[in-house]
Design a protein around this motif. Structure first.
Motif, PDB file in Angstrom:
ATOM      1  N   ASP A 172       0.872  -1.109   0.061  1.00  0.00           N
ATOM      2  CA  ASP A 172       0.074   0.226  -0.003  1.00  0.00           C
ATOM      3  C   ASP A 172       1.121   1.210  -0.151  1.00  0.00           C
ATOM      4  O   ASP A 172       0.525   2.369  -0.645  1.00  0.00           O
ATOM      5  CB  ASP A 172      -0.937   0.072   1.391  1.00  0.00           C
ATOM      6  CG  ASP A 172      -1.929   1.172   1.187  1.00  0.00           C
ATOM      7  OD1 ASP A 172      -2.402   1.392   0.399  1.00  0.00           O
ATOM      8  OD2 ASP A 172      -2.158   1.937   2.059  1.00  0.00           O
ATOM      9  N   GLU A 173       1.977   1.198   0.742  1.00  0.00           N
ATOM     10  CA  GLU A 173       2.882   2.285   0.993  1.00  0.00           C
ATOM     11  C   GLU A 173       3.584   2.473  -0.592  1.00  0.00           C
ATOM     12  O   GLU A 173       3.656   3.582  -0.935  1.00  0.00           O
ATOM     13  CB  GLU A 173       3.886   2.106   2.016  1.00  0.00           C
ATOM     14  CG  GLU A 173       3.162   2.340   3.383  1.00  0.00           C
ATOM     15  CD  GLU A 173       4.355   1.840   4.242  1.00  0.00           C
ATOM     16  OE1 GLU A 173       4.205   2.401   5.603  1.00  0.00           O
ATOM     17  OE2 GLU A 173       5.448   1.104   4.061  1.00  0.00           O
ATOM     18  N   GLU A 174       4.084   1.399  -1.198  1.00  0.00           N
ATOM     19  CA  GLU A 174       4.375   1.398  -2.446  1.00  0.00           C
ATOM     20  C   GLU A 174       3.786   2.248  -3.686  1.00  0.00           C
ATOM     21  O   GLU A 174       4.236   3.003  -4.289  1.00  0.00           O
ATOM     22  CB  GLU A 174       5.206   0.163  -2.845  1.00  0.00           C
ATOM     23  CG  GLU A 174       5.767   0.182  -4.016  1.00  0.00           C
ATOM     24  CD  GLU A 174       6.279  -1.146  -4.643  1.00  0.00           C
ATOM     25  OE1 GLU A 174       6.466  -1.419  -5.779  1.00  0.00           O
ATOM     26  OE2 GLU A 174       6.368  -2.098  -3.453  1.00  0.00           O
TER      27      GLU A 174
ATOM     28  N   GLN B 195      10.949   9.246 -15.612  1.00  0.00           N
ATOM     29  CA  GLN B 195      10.750   7.833 -15.491  1.00  0.00           C
ATOM     30  C   GLN B 195      11.087   7.440 -14.020  1.00  0.00           C
ATOM     31  O   GLN B 195      11.703   8.257 -13.411  1.00  0.00           O
ATOM     32  CB  GLN B 195      11.893   7.170 -16.322  1.00  0.00           C
ATOM     33  CG  GLN B 195      11.565   5.590 -16.258  1.00  0.00           C
ATOM     34  CD  GLN B 195      12.623   4.823 -17.058  1.00  0.00           C
ATOM     35  OE1 GLN B 195      13.721   4.976 -17.343  1.00  0.00           O
ATOM     36  NE2 GLN B 195      12.092   3.842 -17.454  1.00  0.00           N
ATOM     37  N   VAL B 196      10.080   6.617 -13.574  1.00  0.00           N
ATOM     38  CA  VAL B 196      10.364   6.221 -12.277  1.00  0.00           C
ATOM     39  C   VAL B 196      10.873   4.886 -12.214  1.00  0.00           C
ATOM     40  O   VAL B 196      10.359   3.818 -12.878  1.00  0.00           O
ATOM     41  CB  VAL B 196       9.145   6.292 -11.416  1.00  0.00           C
ATOM     42  CG1 VAL B 196       9.398   5.938  -9.832  1.00  0.00           C
ATOM     43  CG2 VAL B 196       8.538   7.672 -11.385  1.00  0.00           C
ATOM     44  N   VAL B 197      11.890   4.564 -11.730  1.00  0.00           N
ATOM     45  CA  VAL B 197      12.539   3.052 -11.271  1.00  0.00           C
ATOM     46  C   VAL B 197      12.115   2.778 -10.049  1.00  0.00           C
ATOM     47  O   VAL B 197      12.744   3.078  -9.098  1.00  0.00           O
ATOM     48  CB  VAL B 197      13.940   2.925 -11.783  1.00  0.00           C
ATOM     49  CG1 VAL B 197      14.428   1.539 -11.684  1.00  0.00           C
ATOM     50  CG2 VAL B 197      14.022   3.432 -13.313  1.00  0.00           C
ATOM     51  N   ARG B 198      11.455   1.466 -10.121  1.00  0.00           N
ATOM     52  CA  ARG B 198      10.965   1.118  -8.743  1.00  0.00           C
ATOM     53  C   ARG B 198      11.905   0.010  -8.137  1.00  0.00           C
ATOM     54  O   ARG B 198      11.635  -1.128  -8.767  1.00  0.00           O
ATOM     55  CB  ARG B 198       9.490   0.829  -8.606  1.00  0.00           C
ATOM     56  CG  ARG B 198       9.051   0.045  -7.642  1.00  0.00           C
ATOM     57  CD  ARG B 198       7.470   0.004  -7.594  1.00  0.00           C
ATOM     58  NE  ARG B 198       7.044  -0.760  -8.936  1.00  0.00           N
ATOM     59  CZ  ARG B 198       5.880  -0.736  -9.319  1.00  0.00           C
ATOM     60  NH1 ARG B 198       4.831  -0.163  -8.895  1.00  0.00           N
ATOM     61  NH2 ARG B 198       5.624  -1.387 -10.586  1.00  0.00           N
ATOM     62  N   LEU B 199      12.601   0.386  -6.811  1.00  0.00           N
ATOM     63  CA  LEU B 199      13.450  -0.797  -6.564  1.00  0.00           C
ATOM     64  C   LEU B 199      13.280  -1.095  -5.096  1.00  0.00           C
ATOM     65  O   LEU B 199      14.015  -1.717  -4.377  1.00  0.00           O
ATOM     66  CB  LEU B 199      14.867  -0.236  -6.409  1.00  0.00           C
ATOM     67  CG  LEU B 199      15.409   0.083  -8.081  1.00  0.00           C
ATOM     68  CD1 LEU B 199      16.783   0.798  -7.948  1.00  0.00           C
ATOM     69  CD2 LEU B 199      15.711  -1.138  -8.934  1.00  0.00           C
ATOM     70  N   PHE B 200      11.849  -1.084  -4.709  1.00  0.00           N
ATOM     71  CA  PHE B 200      11.519  -1.319  -3.301  1.00  0.00           C
ATOM     72  C   PHE B 200      11.842  -2.904  -3.092  1.00  0.00           C
ATOM     73  O   PHE B 200      11.476  -3.764  -3.818  1.00  0.00           O
ATOM     74  CB  PHE B 200      10.083  -0.809  -3.201  1.00  0.00           C
ATOM     75  CG  PHE B 200       9.779   0.606  -3.154  1.00  0.00           C
ATOM     76  CD1 PHE B 200      10.433   1.634  -2.367  1.00  0.00           C
ATOM     77  CD2 PHE B 200       9.061   1.276  -4.053  1.00  0.00           C
ATOM     78  CE1 PHE B 200      10.457   2.718  -2.350  1.00  0.00           C
ATOM     79  CE2 PHE B 200       8.732   2.604  -4.095  1.00  0.00           C
ATOM     80  CZ  PHE B 200       9.590   3.333  -3.243  1.00  0.00           C
ATOM     81  N   GLU B 201      11.615  -3.157  -1.973  1.00  0.00           N
ATOM     82  CA  GLU B 201      11.758  -4.525  -1.486  1.00  0.00           C
ATOM     83  C   GLU B 201      10.335  -4.605  -0.409  1.00  0.00           C
ATOM     84  O   GLU B 201      10.119  -3.618   0.184  1.00  0.00           O
ATOM     85  CB  GLU B 201      12.763  -4.960  -0.465  1.00  0.00           C
ATOM     86  CG  GLU B 201      14.100  -4.905  -1.588  1.00  0.00           C
ATOM     87  CD  GLU B 201      15.340  -5.397  -0.754  1.00  0.00           C
ATOM     88  OE1 GLU B 201      15.514  -6.515  -0.315  1.00  0.00           O
ATOM     89  OE2 GLU B 201      16.199  -4.453  -0.522  1.00  0.00           O
ATOM     90  N   PRO B 202       9.804  -5.590  -0.425  1.00  0.00           N
ATOM     91  CA  PRO B 202       8.526  -5.770   0.402  1.00  0.00           C
ATOM     92  C   PRO B 202       8.655  -5.868   1.926  1.00  0.00           C
ATOM     93  O   PRO B 202       9.842  -6.550   2.315  1.00  0.00           O
ATOM     94  CB  PRO B 202       7.888  -7.144  -0.051  1.00  0.00           C
ATOM     95  CG  PRO B 202       8.996  -7.917  -0.615  1.00  0.00           C
ATOM     96  CD  PRO B 202       9.873  -7.005  -0.988  1.00  0.00           C
ATOM     97  N   TYR B 203       8.008  -4.824   2.726  1.00  0.00           N
ATOM     98  CA  TYR B 203       8.136  -5.095   4.074  1.00  0.00           C
ATOM     99  C   TYR B 203       6.625  -5.622   4.628  1.00  0.00           C
ATOM    100  O   TYR B 203       5.800  -5.143   4.173  1.00  0.00           O
ATOM    101  CB  TYR B 203       8.284  -3.545   4.571  1.00  0.00           C
ATOM    102  CG  TYR B 203       8.315  -3.569   6.189  1.00  0.00           C
ATOM    103  CD1 TYR B 203       9.251  -4.053   6.969  1.00  0.00           C
ATOM    104  CD2 TYR B 203       6.979  -2.704   6.799  1.00  0.00           C
ATOM    105  CE1 TYR B 203       9.274  -4.007   8.287  1.00  0.00           C
ATOM    106  CE2 TYR B 203       6.942  -2.954   8.175  1.00  0.00           C
ATOM    107  CZ  TYR B 203       8.093  -3.395   8.932  1.00  0.00           C
ATOM    108  OH  TYR B 203       7.793  -3.228  10.330  1.00  0.00           O
ATOM    109  N   ARG B 204       6.887  -6.619   5.589  1.00  0.00           N
ATOM    110  CA  ARG B 204       5.650  -7.412   5.986  1.00  0.00           C
ATOM    111  C   ARG B 204       5.688  -7.064   7.612  1.00  0.00           C
ATOM    112  O   ARG B 204       6.528  -7.789   8.184  1.00  0.00           O
ATOM    113  CB  ARG B 204       5.667  -8.739   5.556  1.00  0.00           C
ATOM    114  CG  ARG B 204       5.580  -8.983   4.096  1.00  0.00           C
ATOM    115  CD  ARG B 204       5.563 -10.367   3.721  1.00  0.00           C
ATOM    116  NE  ARG B 204       5.508 -10.516   2.265  1.00  0.00           N
ATOM    117  CZ  ARG B 204       6.497 -10.517   1.513  1.00  0.00           C
ATOM    118  NH1 ARG B 204       7.731 -10.340   1.903  1.00  0.00           N
ATOM    119  NH2 ARG B 204       6.251 -10.829   0.026  1.00  0.00           N
TER     120      ARG B 204
END
Length: 217
Positions: A187-189, A204-213
């Motif tokens: 949701d944050e991403e 351009q947006v390059v998305r390199l997020f890692e999931p946080y649980r």
């Protein structure tokens, strides 16, 4: 509308999780990154990591220190390789031991050699190579990117999600492309991407997020 992409390149196994960490903490070294990346994080001072962002960082403290160490080693490798240093302008940003390379290289072999060197550094899990082939960015372009990074961070301040903290998002800009790193919930991403893609000047947006649980136990 700016495009949004994912990019994962040069997977590399970790070689030693936190080599040298005990020595760093014992000596209480200060490790400023300075101009290495757009926007510096906290500094290690007197054996503790200072800065408000650490209070909300989802990375373990040891990983924060390791990311700093990786960036310093990558910068040192670049400086000590004359052919690479003279034919490129490359910045290394490490987040959760994933290293993003941005900037320019005069030739493809220069870019590939440096990416391979960084991938072999102790502690590096993966390298994401976003270096372009061509002349170095001008000082004007670098200034425009710095201003764009500030605009992006300002936009992130208006993200309205429970427990969201803008200091958890690493923003790296290069020639109008915004690279985003961090540990975020889905949701944050989504909320972050939606804000950033509407910032004026973003190409351009390059998305390199890692999931946080979150641990809800």
């Amino acid at each position: 509308m700016p495009s949004v992409s994912n990019n994962l390149v040069h997977a590399q196994p970790t070689i030693g999780r936190y080599p040298g960490l005990a020595l760093i903490l014992a000596l209480g070294l200060t490790m400023p990154i300075g101009g290495l990346v757009s926007g510096c994080g906290p500094m290690l001072v007197g054996g503790t990591v200072a800065g408000a962002s650490l209070l909300h960082d989802r990375r373990p403290a040891g990983v924060v220190v390791e990311d700093r160490r990786i960036e310093l080693m990558a910068s040192d490798r670049h400086r000590k390789e004359p052919e690479i240093a003279q034919n490129s302008r490359i910045m290394a940003t490490s987040y959760n031991q994933v290293v993003l390379l941005t900037g320019q290289a005069a030739r493809r072999d220069i870019r590939d050699r440096y990416a391979d060197m960084v991938s072999r550094l102790p502690g590096v899990v993966k390298v994401v190579d976003q270096v372009t082939i061509g002349p170095n960015a001008t000082l004007q372009r670098q200034g425009e990117d710095a201003l764009l990074a500030s605009r992006v961070r300002l936009a992130l301040a208006s993200v309205d999600r429970p427990d969201f903290d803008l200091t958890r998002v690493k923003v790296i800009t290069e020639s109008g492309t915004v690279h985003l790193m961090g540990l975020l919930t889905p949701d944050e991403e989504q909320a972050v991407i939606e804000r950033v893609r509407h910032v004026p000047g973003v190409v351009q947006v390059v998305r390199l997020f890692e999931p946080y649980r979150p641990n809800r136990a």
